[in-house]
Design an enzyme around this catalytic site. Structure first.
Site, PDB file in Angstrom:
ATOM      1  N   ARG A   1      -9.769  -0.912  15.437  1.00 29.88           N
ATOM      2  CA  ARG A   1      -9.592  -0.047  14.273  1.00 29.88           C
ATOM      3  C   ARG A   1     -10.553  -0.534  13.196  1.00 29.88           C
ATOM      4  O   ARG A   1     -11.617   0.019  13.030  1.00 29.88           O
ATOM      5  CB  ARG A   1      -8.131  -0.048  13.811  1.00 29.88           C
ATOM      6  CG  ARG A   1      -7.857   1.022  12.769  1.00 29.88           C
ATOM      7  CD  ARG A   1      -6.404   1.077  12.347  1.00 29.88           C
ATOM      8  NE  ARG A   1      -5.942  -0.110  11.635  1.00 29.88           N
ATOM      9  CZ  ARG A   1      -4.759  -0.213  11.026  1.00 29.88           C
ATOM     10  NH1 ARG A   1      -3.919   0.821  11.040  1.00 29.88           N
ATOM     11  NH2 ARG A   1      -4.396  -1.309  10.399  1.00 29.88           N
TER      12      ARG A   1
ATOM     13  N   TYR B   1      17.070  29.339   7.508  1.00 24.62           N
ATOM     14  CA  TYR B   1      15.912  30.066   8.044  1.00 24.62           C
ATOM     15  C   TYR B   1      16.011  30.204   9.554  1.00 24.62           C
ATOM     16  O   TYR B   1      16.310  29.244  10.258  1.00 24.62           O
ATOM     17  CB  TYR B   1      14.608  29.326   7.720  1.00 24.62           C
ATOM     18  CG  TYR B   1      14.099  29.563   6.317  1.00 24.62           C
ATOM     19  CD1 TYR B   1      13.809  30.856   5.868  1.00 24.62           C
ATOM     20  CD2 TYR B   1      13.882  28.498   5.457  1.00 24.62           C
ATOM     21  CE1 TYR B   1      13.327  31.078   4.590  1.00 24.62           C
ATOM     22  CE2 TYR B   1      13.393  28.699   4.174  1.00 24.62           C
ATOM     23  CZ  TYR B   1      13.118  30.003   3.741  1.00 24.62           C
ATOM     24  OH  TYR B   1      12.642  30.202   2.480  1.00 24.62           O
TER      25      TYR B   1
ATOM     26  N   LYS C   1       0.844  -1.206   0.000  1.00 28.11           N
ATOM     27  CA  LYS C   1       0.000   0.000   0.000  1.00 28.11           C
ATOM     28  C   LYS C   1       0.879   1.255   0.000  1.00 28.11           C
ATOM     29  O   LYS C   1       2.092   1.161   0.271  1.00 28.11           O
ATOM     30  CB  LYS C   1      -0.901  -0.031   1.236  1.00 28.11           C
ATOM     31  CG  LYS C   1      -0.132  -0.076   2.531  1.00 28.11           C
ATOM     32  CD  LYS C   1      -0.974  -0.600   3.682  1.00 28.11           C
ATOM     33  CE  LYS C   1      -0.163  -0.566   4.969  1.00 28.11           C
ATOM     34  NZ  LYS C   1      -0.824  -1.251   6.075  1.00 28.11           N
TER      35      LYS C   1
ATOM     36  N   MET D   1      12.305  23.822   2.199  1.00 27.02           N
ATOM     37  CA  MET D   1      11.405  23.053   1.328  1.00 27.02           C
ATOM     38  C   MET D   1      12.182  22.216   0.314  1.00 27.02           C
ATOM     39  O   MET D   1      11.870  21.043   0.094  1.00 27.02           O
ATOM     40  CB  MET D   1      10.456  24.010   0.604  1.00 27.02           C
ATOM     41  CG  MET D   1       9.378  23.293  -0.195  1.00 27.02           C
ATOM     42  SD  MET D   1       8.326  24.443  -1.100  1.00 27.02           S
ATOM     43  CE  MET D   1       7.541  25.350   0.228  1.00 27.02           C
TER      44      MET D   1
END
Ligand code: PLP
Length: 341
Positions: A126, A242, A35, A290
């Site tokens: 679940r 940053y 998956k 990013m």
């Protein structure tokens, strides 16, 4: 055209990991959870290699995932079952639904299509029908290939594991299911009692190590690599990235590489990750951006155009970032070239 970052994917290690898990599964068949695009590696490449090694049972989450793999001629189980919207796809029978609810069972029964799998909840709360519903005849007359349940705590020494195993054992012979299945990667390491007829590893196939018993058994499969875009001198006292969260303690050489959190290189690696040029370590410094990450390359001979490899040891990278091994893999982005060997 090749891009400035890539995943090096070791097909030999992938197959070796599956073989090791298959051996640990004893007489049970060993499947593969593919998956989320094979946990981020690329499901088609994964299925091709594992099917070639003899794997016959694959697990995906959705019908779209199954449809994209249907041409391999192996068995696919769709873990989320069938919604009304899935029935046109499902009726083509290139995969079996794993029915999770009484409504899904009814839907499948009314369509009269063919074999299915069923998820039974044994304590995770679940997905799945309850053992009581099964006792009350919910599955009577249904053609069930695999009756499965999922372990909530397989990666820890918890008494819940044994309770879930006993709940599964108690279901043996209570349905006409051809096979029973319980264990994921960590569940396989709990012992052959947990394997039943079919195991369903995911994480460990791809180099993840969910528990100590699999350390030394599982080999890394994925290495993130990125090209250096710029090398620069950063004098003592100057800062990088940053919010200037890293300060040079001495005159430093810094390389900026083509990799960032938009590629899945998590911001949690800021001032914490590790990269390598050969065997020389290059610590991640400052904030991961990013599309860019800065590394301390002081006295390491690397520069513009050179390739840097990032930490491929998933337990280690997970500890450094506090991001789960599952998230590190499934977050791997679309921008990478995926290079298999
Ligand atoms: C994802 C999944 C697996 C594989 O689990 P891992 O922990 O990755 O080995 C097995 N079974 C089910 C039902 C799953 O959803």
């Amino acid at each position: 055209m090749t891009g400035p970052n890539r995943l090096r994917l070791d097909g030999g290690a992938l197959v070796d990991n599956w073989r090791a898990l298959a051996r640990m599964s004893g007489t049970a068949a060993c499947g593969a959870a593919v998956k989320a695009d094979g946990y981020g590696l690329g499901a088609r490449e994964v299925v091709q290699r594992l099917a070639g090694a003899g794997c016959r049972d694959f697990f995906v989450a959705t019908w779209a995932e199954a449809a994209a793999l249907a041409d391999f001629g192996v068995s696919f189980s769709v873990l989320h079952g069938v919604r009304d919207d899935d029935m046109t796809f499902a009726a083509q029978q290139f995969a079996r639904p794993v029915l999770n609810t009484a409504a899904q069972v009814r839907r499948w029964r009314e369509a009269g299509v063919g074999a299915c799998d069923v998820m039974v909840d044994t304590g995770m709360n679940r997905l799945g029908v309850s053992p009581e519903e099964i006792g009350n005849g919910l599955l009577d007359g249904l053609e069930v290939e695999t009756l499965m349940s999922h372990l909530a705590c397989a990666d820890e020494a918890s008494p819940v594991n044994e309770r879930q195993r006993l709940a599964m054992t108690a279901l043996a012979g209570r349905t006409n299911a051809r096979r029973l299945s319980l264990a994921n990667s960590a569940g396989i390491a709990l012992g052959k009692d947990y394997a039943f007829d079919l195991t369903r590893p995911g994480l460990a196939l791809y180099g993840g190590v969910p528990c100590d018993a699999l350390a030394g058994v599982i080999r890394p499969v994925v290495t993130v690599e990125a090209e250096v875009l710029q090398r620069r001198r950063v004098p003592a006292g100057q800062q990088v990235g940053y919010n200037l969260t890293w300060t040079a303690a001495r005159d430093s050489d810094v390389v900026i590489v083509n990799l960032g959190y938009a590629d899945g290189y998590k911001r949690a690696f800021s001032n914490a990750g590790a990269a390598y040029a050969g065997d020389r370590a290059l610590p991640v410094i400052g904030r991961v951006s990013m599309d860019l990450t800065a590394l301390d390359a002081t006295s390491v001979d690397v520069g513009e155009g050179d390739w840097i490899a990032f930490d491929a040891d998933l337990p280690h990278a997970s500890a450094a970032s506090r991001v789960s091994q599952y998230e590190l893999l499934t977050g791997l982005g679309r921008r990478f070239d995926r290079v298999w060997r």
